[in-house]
Design an enzyme around this catalytic site. Sequence first.
Site, PDB file in Angstrom:
ATOM      1  N   ILE A  18      41.590  19.375 -23.398  1.00 16.26           N
ATOM      2  CA  ILE A  18      42.822  20.099 -23.079  1.00 16.26           C
ATOM      3  C   ILE A  18      43.318  19.694 -21.703  1.00 16.26           C
ATOM      4  O   ILE A  18      44.520  19.520 -21.482  1.00 16.26           O
ATOM      5  CB  ILE A  18      42.596  21.617 -23.172  1.00 16.26           C
ATOM      6  CG1 ILE A  18      42.344  22.026 -24.627  1.00 16.26           C
ATOM      7  CG2 ILE A  18      43.796  22.386 -22.613  1.00 16.26           C
ATOM      8  CD1 ILE A  18      42.003  23.488 -24.813  1.00 16.26           C
ATOM      9  N   ASP A  56      32.763  21.193  -7.667  1.00 16.41           N
ATOM     10  CA  ASP A  56      32.166  22.274  -8.438  1.00 16.41           C
ATOM     11  C   ASP A  56      32.963  23.543  -8.144  1.00 16.41           C
ATOM     12  O   ASP A  56      32.864  24.118  -7.063  1.00 16.41           O
ATOM     13  CB  ASP A  56      30.703  22.453  -8.031  1.00 16.41           C
ATOM     14  CG  ASP A  56      30.017  23.595  -8.763  1.00 16.41           C
ATOM     15  OD1 ASP A  56      30.674  24.273  -9.592  1.00 16.41           O
ATOM     16  OD2 ASP A  56      28.825  23.834  -8.493  1.00 16.41           O
ATOM     17  N   ASN A  83      42.201  25.774 -16.082  1.00 10.28           N
ATOM     18  CA  ASN A  83      41.780  25.321 -17.405  1.00 10.28           C
ATOM     19  C   ASN A  83      40.269  25.111 -17.510  1.00 10.28           C
ATOM     20  O   ASN A  83      39.731  25.061 -18.611  1.00 10.28           O
ATOM     21  CB  ASN A  83      42.509  24.016 -17.752  1.00 10.28           C
ATOM     22  CG  ASN A  83      41.969  23.361 -19.003  1.00 10.28           C
ATOM     23  OD1 ASN A  83      42.075  23.899 -20.095  1.00 10.28           O
ATOM     24  ND2 ASN A  83      41.350  22.187 -18.838  1.00 10.28           N
ATOM     25  N   TYR A 147      30.588  33.124 -22.840  1.00 13.48           N
ATOM     26  CA  TYR A 147      31.901  32.490 -22.672  1.00 13.48           C
ATOM     27  C   TYR A 147      33.015  33.457 -23.047  1.00 13.48           C
ATOM     28  O   TYR A 147      34.005  33.617 -22.317  1.00 13.48           O
ATOM     29  CB  TYR A 147      31.933  31.240 -23.549  1.00 13.48           C
ATOM     30  CG  TYR A 147      33.279  30.615 -23.803  1.00 13.48           C
ATOM     31  CD1 TYR A 147      33.869  29.787 -22.857  1.00 13.48           C
ATOM     32  CD2 TYR A 147      33.942  30.811 -25.020  1.00 13.48           C
ATOM     33  CE1 TYR A 147      35.088  29.176 -23.111  1.00 13.48           C
ATOM     34  CE2 TYR A 147      35.148  30.203 -25.282  1.00 13.48           C
ATOM     35  CZ  TYR A 147      35.722  29.384 -24.325  1.00 13.48           C
ATOM     36  OH  TYR A 147      36.926  28.792 -24.578  1.00 13.48           O
ATOM     37  N   LYS A 151      35.955  35.081 -20.660  1.00 13.31           N
ATOM     38  CA  LYS A 151      37.377  34.909 -20.942  1.00 13.31           C
ATOM     39  C   LYS A 151      38.080  36.249 -21.145  1.00 13.31           C
ATOM     40  O   LYS A 151      39.272  36.382 -20.841  1.00 13.31           O
ATOM     41  CB  LYS A 151      37.553  34.016 -22.172  1.00 13.31           C
ATOM     42  CG  LYS A 151      37.120  32.570 -21.967  1.00 13.31           C
ATOM     43  CD  LYS A 151      37.963  31.847 -20.932  1.00 13.31           C
ATOM     44  CE  LYS A 151      37.695  30.344 -20.950  1.00 13.31           C
ATOM     45  NZ  LYS A 151      38.500  29.605 -19.946  1.00 13.31           N
TER      46      LYS A 151
END
Length: 256
Positions: A18, A56, A83, A147, A151
């Site tokens: 992406i 990082d 992103n 994850y 999010k």
Amino acid sequence: MFDFSGKVVLITGAAGGIGQGLCDAFLGWNATVLALDRDGDALARMDTRLKTVAVDLTDLTATKAAIDGLMALSGPVDILVNNAGAAAATSLATLKPEDWTHDLAINLSAAYHCVEAVKAAMFARKAGVIINIGTVNAGLAIGHPAYSAAKAGLISYTKALAVEYGPLGIRANLVAPGTVKTQAWADRAAKKPEVFDDLKKWYPLRDFADPKDIANAVAFLSSDLARMITGVVLPVDAGLTAGNPVLAAELTLERF
């Protein structure tokens, strides 16, 4: 389709599927593109028009130094696209404590670090756009729990940015992709060629996004066309979160 001439766009996770799509699109729309990723070798193979730094993003001090260095060369960031992201474990059964820490750091804390690095310049100009890249996983239990939790936190953070920084001329929105045709999915298809055909039944549009679809959504929310839009979550998921045609068919005994 869009023109971002004179705009400085910072894209994190730039070397991923992406991310590369975002970089290519914004270069095509005449923006100055600053690209951050932890993989310096991958950045070196990308378009030479990009201004790149390997860093990082889970390290606040290193992130601020990297972004300050880029802005010294290119001017203040007009559009920040958070992103960067990754997922360590696919289920709670396989999730380790270090996986939890990793996923929260890269998917949530990294976005905060980047905002901290650009916000002063945005405040000074009373203008700026922040686009966070989330996922439909934030609202559905479909694997990758750490994850997904990170999010989900990114959605809340996006809304806080919109409310608190709106009076300062800053808009913040989140784009939530579903399945996107990136190299990661190409690798899965190599292992199981029918994977896309198997998945299509869950998506009303019977298709999947590619990185350009995500870039188009980001561009719209970054443009003046969306000047009154802030604090929203925009799914780019072929209808996945609109409803479940498989379940609907089984509930109603109708064909969907």
